[in-house]
Design a protein around this motif. Structure first.
Motif, PDB file in Angstrom:
ATOM      1  N   MET A  15       0.795  -1.229   0.000  1.00  0.00           N
ATOM      2  CA  MET A  15       0.000   0.000   0.000  1.00  0.00           C
ATOM      3  C   MET A  15       0.827   1.280   0.000  1.00  0.00           C
ATOM      4  N   GLY A  16       2.057   1.219   0.532  1.00  0.00           N
ATOM      5  CA  GLY A  16       2.831   2.430   0.736  1.00  0.00           C
ATOM      6  C   GLY A  16       2.872   3.383  -0.447  1.00  0.00           C
ATOM      7  N   PRO A  17       3.311   2.949  -1.632  1.00  0.00           N
ATOM      8  CA  PRO A  17       3.370   3.859  -2.778  1.00  0.00           C
ATOM      9  C   PRO A  17       2.005   4.385  -3.208  1.00  0.00           C
ATOM     10  N   TRP A  18       0.965   3.557  -3.073  1.00  0.00           N
ATOM     11  CA  TRP A  18      -0.374   3.996  -3.464  1.00  0.00           C
ATOM     12  C   TRP A  18      -0.946   4.997  -2.462  1.00  0.00           C
ATOM     13  N   ILE A  19      -0.602   4.807  -1.183  1.00  0.00           N
ATOM     14  CA  ILE A  19      -0.985   5.798  -0.171  1.00  0.00           C
ATOM     15  C   ILE A  19      -0.343   7.135  -0.501  1.00  0.00           C
ATOM     16  N   LYS A  20       0.936   7.104  -0.859  1.00  0.00           N
ATOM     17  CA  LYS A  20       1.636   8.338  -1.216  1.00  0.00           C
ATOM     18  C   LYS A  20       1.019   8.973  -2.464  1.00  0.00           C
ATOM     19  N   LEU A  21       0.677   8.160  -3.458  1.00  0.00           N
ATOM     20  CA  LEU A  21       0.032   8.685  -4.667  1.00  0.00           C
ATOM     21  C   LEU A  21      -1.297   9.357  -4.326  1.00  0.00           C
ATOM     22  N   SER A  22      -2.126   8.696  -3.521  1.00  0.00           N
ATOM     23  CA  SER A  22      -3.432   9.257  -3.186  1.00  0.00           C
ATOM     24  C   SER A  22      -3.284  10.583  -2.438  1.00  0.00           C
ATOM     25  N   ASP A  23      -2.272  10.660  -1.583  1.00  0.00           N
ATOM     26  CA  ASP A  23      -1.995  11.926  -0.890  1.00  0.00           C
ATOM     27  C   ASP A  23      -1.607  13.011  -1.883  1.00  0.00           C
ATOM     28  N   HIS A  24      -0.751  12.687  -2.860  1.00  0.00           N
ATOM     29  CA  HIS A  24      -0.346  13.660  -3.870  1.00  0.00           C
ATOM     30  C   HIS A  24      -1.536  14.126  -4.714  1.00  0.00           C
ATOM     31  N   LEU A  25      -2.394  13.187  -5.107  1.00  0.00           N
ATOM     32  CA  LEU A  25      -3.572  13.553  -5.897  1.00  0.00           C
ATOM     33  C   LEU A  25      -4.472  14.514  -5.114  1.00  0.00           C
ATOM     34  N   GLY A  26      -4.718  14.164  -3.849  1.00  0.00           N
ATOM     35  CA  GLY A  26      -5.542  15.045  -3.024  1.00  0.00           C
ATOM     36  C   GLY A  26      -4.891  16.389  -2.794  1.00  0.00           C
ATOM     37  N   ASN A  27      -3.577  16.369  -2.578  1.00  0.00           N
ATOM     38  CA  ASN A  27      -2.855  17.610  -2.330  1.00  0.00           C
ATOM     39  C   ASN A  27      -2.921  18.534  -3.531  1.00  0.00           C
ATOM     40  N   PHE A  28      -2.818  17.969  -4.737  1.00  0.00           N
ATOM     41  CA  PHE A  28      -2.949  18.777  -5.960  1.00  0.00           C
ATOM     42  C   PHE A  28      -4.315  19.455  -6.001  1.00  0.00           C
ATOM     43  N   ILE A  29      -5.361  18.665  -5.795  1.00  0.00           N
ATOM     44  CA  ILE A  29      -6.715  19.216  -5.827  1.00  0.00           C
ATOM     45  C   ILE A  29      -6.890  20.275  -4.745  1.00  0.00           C
ATOM     46  N   GLY A  30      -6.406  19.996  -3.538  1.00  0.00           N
ATOM     47  CA  GLY A  30      -6.562  20.937  -2.432  1.00  0.00           C
ATOM     48  C   GLY A  30      -5.884  22.261  -2.694  1.00  0.00           C
ATOM     49  N   GLN A  31      -4.693  22.220  -3.280  1.00  0.00           N
ATOM     50  CA  GLN A  31      -3.971  23.458  -3.554  1.00  0.00           C
ATOM     51  C   GLN A  31      -4.562  24.220  -4.735  1.00  0.00           C
ATOM     52  N   MET A  32      -5.267  23.525  -5.608  1.00  0.00           N
ATOM     53  CA  MET A  32      -5.849  24.177  -6.786  1.00  0.00           C
ATOM     54  C   MET A  32      -7.260  24.706  -6.542  1.00  0.00           C
ATOM     55  N   THR A  33      -7.886  24.304  -5.439  1.00  0.00           N
ATOM     56  CA  THR A  33      -9.302  24.612  -5.221  1.00  0.00           C
ATOM     57  C   THR A  33      -9.471  25.556  -4.040  1.00  0.00           C
ATOM     58  N   ASP A  34     -10.067  26.720  -4.300  1.00  0.00           N
ATOM     59  CA  ASP A  34     -10.351  27.660  -3.214  1.00  0.00           C
ATOM     60  C   ASP A  34     -11.846  27.947  -3.107  1.00  0.00           C
ATOM     61  N   GLU A  35     -12.671  27.030  -3.644  1.00  0.00           N
ATOM     62  CA  GLU A  35     -14.127  27.171  -3.578  1.00  0.00           C
ATOM     63  C   GLU A  35     -14.699  26.040  -2.723  1.00  0.00           C
ATOM     64  N   PRO A  36     -15.901  26.212  -2.185  1.00  0.00           N
ATOM     65  CA  PRO A  36     -16.523  25.129  -1.416  1.00  0.00           C
ATOM     66  C   PRO A  36     -16.690  23.871  -2.268  1.00  0.00           C
ATOM     67  N   ILE A  37     -16.250  22.748  -1.741  1.00  0.00           N
ATOM     68  CA  ILE A  37     -16.340  21.476  -2.457  1.00  0.00           C
ATOM     69  C   ILE A  37     -17.667  20.807  -2.137  1.00  0.00           C
ATOM     70  N   LYS A  38     -18.405  20.435  -3.190  1.00  0.00           N
ATOM     71  CA  LYS A  38     -19.689  19.764  -3.006  1.00  0.00           C
ATOM     72  C   LYS A  38     -19.542  18.242  -3.025  1.00  0.00           C
ATOM     73  N   ALA A  39     -18.636  17.759  -3.864  1.00  0.00           N
ATOM     74  CA  ALA A  39     -18.513  16.305  -3.998  1.00  0.00           C
ATOM     75  C   ALA A  39     -17.086  15.929  -4.367  1.00  0.00           C
ATOM     76  N   ILE A  40     -16.679  14.758  -3.884  1.00  0.00           N
ATOM     77  CA  ILE A  40     -15.393  14.162  -4.254  1.00  0.00           C
ATOM     78  C   ILE A  40     -15.700  12.778  -4.816  1.00  0.00           C
ATOM     79  N   ASN A  41     -15.391  12.565  -6.091  1.00  0.00           N
ATOM     80  CA  ASN A  41     -15.646  11.292  -6.755  1.00  0.00           C
ATOM     81  C   ASN A  41     -14.315  10.616  -7.062  1.00  0.00           C
ATOM     82  N   ILE A  42     -14.135   9.402  -6.554  1.00  0.00           N
ATOM     83  CA  ILE A  42     -12.861   8.705  -6.675  1.00  0.00           C
ATOM     84  C   ILE A  42     -13.059   7.429  -7.488  1.00  0.00           C
TER      85      ILE A  42
END
Length: 531
Positions: A327-354
């Motif tokens: 799981m280790g590398p995939w955990i790190k990937l999922s964190d990076h994906l979320g971090n990208f979205i978090g840093q790019m989004t400054d509006e209220p989030i209604k839904a997260i689809n994975i």
């Protein structure tokens, strides 16, 4: 042999007894944490360390902690623990993020009453034998507008209490949805509107790059004349010098602060000003809160040491030992994906689809979901962890959906996350290569192959000749060394994107220069934890 725990701070006897009742050998030495040399001398004997704020867990301490498996902090703040060093040592760091919410919210309400009625000054005057009844003219809370900056756990409780006081409540929070605001009975507004309308303003956000000096000189000038400001969250959210000036000229009628930019606060611009109430960081200082967090940390540490269950961990996911290696590398990937979205989004989030595809769909998706959601939300709340993130998202009305599918493309497995706001959808996908390194493979539906580094820059532009040269030239002019450069486009002469992996922080001058060309629609510096 039973696990052995050291309690090096003042936890309650009831919490210590929890360890004993669970069959754990515990040494209760509540003053040891203040003696770093003695702590370093004995720490090698223990599997667990239970602390409050007095114990400083430094790399030097951790170097001696050969048996240590878990550190439990009774409370939310873990600044006194070197988490990077703990992670490298393989030590889990846990906290208790929900034990003092009510206490802190109540303190904010108490501070609001105190400044509205000038209670501390009136008390001091009366104790001095004066009877200055006419001097201390206060204001009612009923019917007043309270502006709440940050409507998360603590802010949400403050909103509820304020509505019980018949106040009108307006809230500013980038992650607060309209639906959640309606359920809370508050009006969701932008920050400028809150500043112009509120009779009282209370802050309940963490200190981040985005929130630092959120009430700086410029925003303080936008407030309603006669406003009263309460800060029981974090020092550094308010420009204390600018506030002191506005208290002196009468624009701000009063302030109540429990936290300060520098603590312990021995000298501060707000001290000794009329109608300014100050307390020494008492937000969590009630017997109930201290007992709650102590009992909670004892239970969490016991569960981990005896069963391997991980709760409220700040530096690892809730993953079994058998899963960890895969799981280790995939955990790190999922964190990076979320971090990208978090840093790019400054509006209220209604839904997260994975979406999990292929081999990724066969992993521990609960842990991946937690890691991804935490990555999204920690850009605005650095205290969030993989356990608390889904709960916080749900409390803010964010709908989370997960889809699994069989291998559908060239990759053996990948993860794609799409975030929905009122204005747009934003998506990114990634995979783990055979070398175990995460990569971004798609942004906004445009295929790329981007290596992930600590410092990155994302740009968008119209696809036309000369853009790569312009981007490289401006980077060179501002001393930016590009380690990796990835391009993508949907089709010729349409939208193009670039991901730059650079050797250091991307300077503001380079951002301004790129935007000044009129060619780049978006220039967003990004940071990722690649340790």
């Amino acid at each position: 042999m039973a696990p052995k725990v050291l309690v090096s701070d003042k936890l309650s006897e009831t919490a210590v007894q929890i360890f004993r009742d669970r069959g754990i050998d515990v040494d209760f030495m509540p003053d040891l944490g203040k003696d770093k040399d003695k702590l370093a001398e004995v720490i090698g004997q223990y599997d667990g360390l239970a602390i409050r704020s007095a114990t400083k867990v430094t790399p030097t301490i951790l170097e001696k902690a050969d048996k240590l498996k878990v550190i439990g902090r009774a409370g939310i703040g873990t600044d006194n623990v070197d988490k990077e060093a703990a992670s490298k040592k393989g030590v889990i760091v846990m906290n208790t993020p929900f034990g003092n919410m009510i206490t802190t919210a109540e303190h904010a309400i108490a501070m609001m009453f105190a400044v509205a009625r000038q209670i501390p000054e009136a008390s001091a005057s009366t104790h001095a034998g004066k009877w200055e009844k006419s001097k201390f003219m206060g204001v009612e809370l009923t019917g007043k507008t309270l502006g709440v900056i940050g409507a998360g756990n603590i802010g949400g409780i403050v909103c509820d209490r304020a509505r019980g006081l018949k106040m009108k409540v307006v809230a500013y929070d980038p992650f607060l949805s309209e639906e959640r605001a309606d359920k809370m009975g508050v009006e969701k507004v932008e920050l400028d509107e809150l500043l112009s309308r509120a009779d009282f303003i209370t802050l309940h956000v963490p200190l981040t790059d985005q929130t630092k000096n959120i009430l700086g000189r410029e925003n303080l000038a936008k407030t309603k004349k006669g406003v009263r400001i309460i800060n029981c969250a974090r020092g550094g959210l308010v420009d204390e010098e600018a506030l002191a000036e506005m208290l002196k000229d009468g624009h701000v009628a009063g302030a109540a602060f429990d936290v300060f930019k520098e603590e312990p606060a021995k000298d501060n611009p707000l001290f000794n000003l009329p109608n300014v109430v100050c307390t020494p960081h008492l937000g969590a200082a009630t017997t109930e809160a201290q007992e709650n967090v102590a009992l909670q940390v004892a239970e969490q540490m016991s569960n981990y040491l005896l069963t391997g269950a991980v709760e409220n961990a700040l530096n690892m996911p809730s993953v079994t030992a058998e899963e960890a290696k895969v799981m280790g590398p995939w955990i790190k990937l999922s964190d990076h994906l979320g971090n990208f979205i978090g840093q790019m989004t400054d509006e209220p989030i209604k839904a997260i689809n994975i979406l999990y595809d292929g081999s990724a769909a066969e992993l521990n998706l609960d842990a991946l979901n937690c890691s991804l959601i935490a990555g999204i939300m920690k850009s605005i709340n650095p205290d969030v962890n993989m356990v608390s993130a889904p709960l916080i998202a749900r409390e803010r009305g964010v709908k989370i959906s997960t889809t699994n599918q069989n291998q559908s493309g060239v990759f053996e497995g990948y993860i794609k996350v799409t975030v929905v706001t009122d204005k747009r959808e934003r998506s990114i996908a990634g995979t783990v290569f055979s070398d175990g390194k995460p990569r971004f493979i798609q942004i906004k539906g445009i295929n790329i192959d981007a290596e992930i580094g600590r410092h990155m820059v994302y740009t968008t532009n119209q696809d036309e000749p000369g853009m790569i040269g312009m981007l490289g030239t401006i980077c060179g002019e501002h001393g930016v060394n590009i380690a990796n450069f990835t391009l993508g486009r949907s089709k010729a002469q349409s939208e193009a994107i670039a991901m730059l992996y650079v050797d250091g922080e991307f300077p503001q001058g380079a951002i301004d220069a790129l935007k000044a060309t009129g060619k780049f629609r978006q220039v967003q510096p990004l940071e990722f934890d690649v340790a």
